[in-house]
Motif scaffolding. Structure first.
Motif, mmCIF file in Angstrom:
data_model
loop_
_atom_site.group_PDB
_atom_site.id
_atom_site.type_symbol
_atom_site.label_atom_id
_atom_site.label_comp_id
_atom_site.label_asym_id
_atom_site.label_seq_id
_atom_site.Cartn_x
_atom_site.Cartn_y
_atom_site.Cartn_z
ATOM 1 N N PHE A 185 67.305 182.395 -26.475
ATOM 2 C CA PHE A 185 67.225 183.761 -25.944
ATOM 3 C C PHE A 185 67.318 183.738 -24.416
ATOM 4 O O PHE A 185 68.140 184.429 -23.812
ATOM 5 C CB PHE A 185 65.901 184.388 -26.400
ATOM 6 N N PHE A 186 66.493 182.916 -23.787
ATOM 7 C CA PHE A 186 66.502 182.875 -22.321
ATOM 8 C C PHE A 186 67.731 182.133 -21.792
ATOM 9 O O PHE A 186 68.280 182.505 -20.763
ATOM 10 C CB PHE A 186 65.201 182.263 -21.791
ATOM 11 N N GLU A 187 68.176 181.105 -22.524
ATOM 12 C CA GLU A 187 69.337 180.347 -22.084
ATOM 13 C C GLU A 187 70.597 181.218 -22.063
ATOM 14 O O GLU A 187 71.394 181.128 -21.122
ATOM 15 C CB GLU A 187 69.531 179.117 -22.979
ATOM 16 N N GLU A 188 70.765 182.074 -23.053
ATOM 17 C CA GLU A 188 71.941 182.956 -23.074
ATOM 18 C C GLU A 188 71.921 183.927 -21.893
ATOM 19 O O GLU A 188 72.958 184.218 -21.305
ATOM 20 C CB GLU A 188 72.027 183.743 -24.397
ATOM 21 N N ILE A 189 70.743 184.415 -21.556
ATOM 22 C CA ILE A 189 70.613 185.310 -20.404
ATOM 23 C C ILE A 189 70.961 184.542 -19.129
ATOM 24 O O ILE A 189 71.744 185.003 -18.298
ATOM 25 C CB ILE A 189 69.180 185.901 -20.317
ATOM 26 N N ILE A 190 70.420 183.335 -19.005
ATOM 27 C CA ILE A 190 70.680 182.499 -17.823
ATOM 28 C C ILE A 190 72.176 182.214 -17.675
ATOM 29 O O ILE A 190 72.746 182.371 -16.590
ATOM 30 C CB ILE A 190 69.889 181.167 -17.914
ATOM 31 N N LEU A 191 72.832 181.831 -18.780
ATOM 32 C CA LEU A 191 74.258 181.498 -18.714
ATOM 33 C C LEU A 191 75.088 182.683 -18.239
ATOM 34 O O LEU A 191 76.017 182.526 -17.456
ATOM 35 C CB LEU A 191 74.755 181.020 -20.088
ATOM 36 N N ASP A 192 74.721 183.870 -18.701
ATOM 37 C CA ASP A 192 75.462 185.057 -18.300
ATOM 38 C C ASP A 192 75.247 185.364 -16.820
ATOM 39 O O ASP A 192 76.171 185.776 -16.125
ATOM 40 C CB ASP A 192 75.016 186.247 -19.154
ATOM 41 N N LEU A 193 74.024 185.159 -16.350
ATOM 42 C CA LEU A 193 73.719 185.386 -14.932
ATOM 43 C C LEU A 193 74.461 184.367 -14.064
ATOM 44 O O LEU A 193 74.989 184.702 -13.008
ATOM 45 C CB LEU A 193 72.213 185.308 -14.686
#
Lengths: 94, 95
Positions: free
Chosen positions: B32-40
């Protein structure tokens, strides 16, 4: 990216789960973070960052359109601080 | 009162509410957090309805000062994350 796209990405990574489950998981995470902040708690996700509450004092503000002075009561503001891991990854130079 | 929520508690919550194993629950919290990080990292904004929006801002290079030693140093241009809480989140923390 919006929430539904996040759900889709998580679903692709977890083919054993159904969409309804991934949607519940996403809501659970966001709701838990929200309720923690609501209770003046702190959220610390290593590698990502932290969320906490900052109190803003009451002040005399102004209506920017009319210039009229208005009283702004004390309020709480959720703030996010990125973690070291995220800051480093964001500014990584090859 | 001053509880701190971490990945572990989120995984525990998901494990108890959704019918998946503890390992799966902790993996999906990480994702969940990794996908947000990758997009950022890609420079995109992440908008989570009724929660808030994470976006990337570009800071220019500037001269900073070490407040203790008063020494001047160049702070490189860099990217930072900004978070804007949604109306709903602001309302909830003030209720």
């Amino acid at each position: 990216m919006i929430k539904s796209q996040l759900v889709k990405k998580l679903l692709n990574k977890n083919p054993h789960l159904i969409q309804k489950d991934v949607e519940s998981i996403t809501s659970l995470v966001l709701e838990k973070i929200t309720s923690t902040l609501e209770n003046d708690g702190r959220v610390e996700i290593r590698g990502f960052g932290s969320l906490s509450i900052r109190k803003r004092k009451s002040k005399n503000g102004r209506n920017p359109r009319t210039g009229e002075s208005v009283f702004v009561p004390e309020k709480k503001a959720p703030i996010f601080k990125s973690g070291k891991g995220l800051r480093d990854r964001l500014n990584y130079k090859a | 009162m001053s509880e701190t929520l971490t990945r572990a508690e989120l995984a525990e919550l998901i494990y108890s509410e959704v019918g998946i194993s503890k390992t799966e629950a902790s993996e999906i919290v990480d994702q969940f957090f990794e996908e947000i990080i990758l997009d950022l990292i890609d420079g995109n904004s992440v908008k989570l309805t009724s929660f808030g929006t994470f976006s990337v801002k570009h800071k220019k290079e500037r001269i900073g000062r070490n407040p203790k030693t008063k020494e001047e140093a160049i702070i490189d241009a860099r990217r930072v994350i900004s978070f804007r809480a949604s109306k709903e989140l602001k309302r909830r923390v003030n209720s």
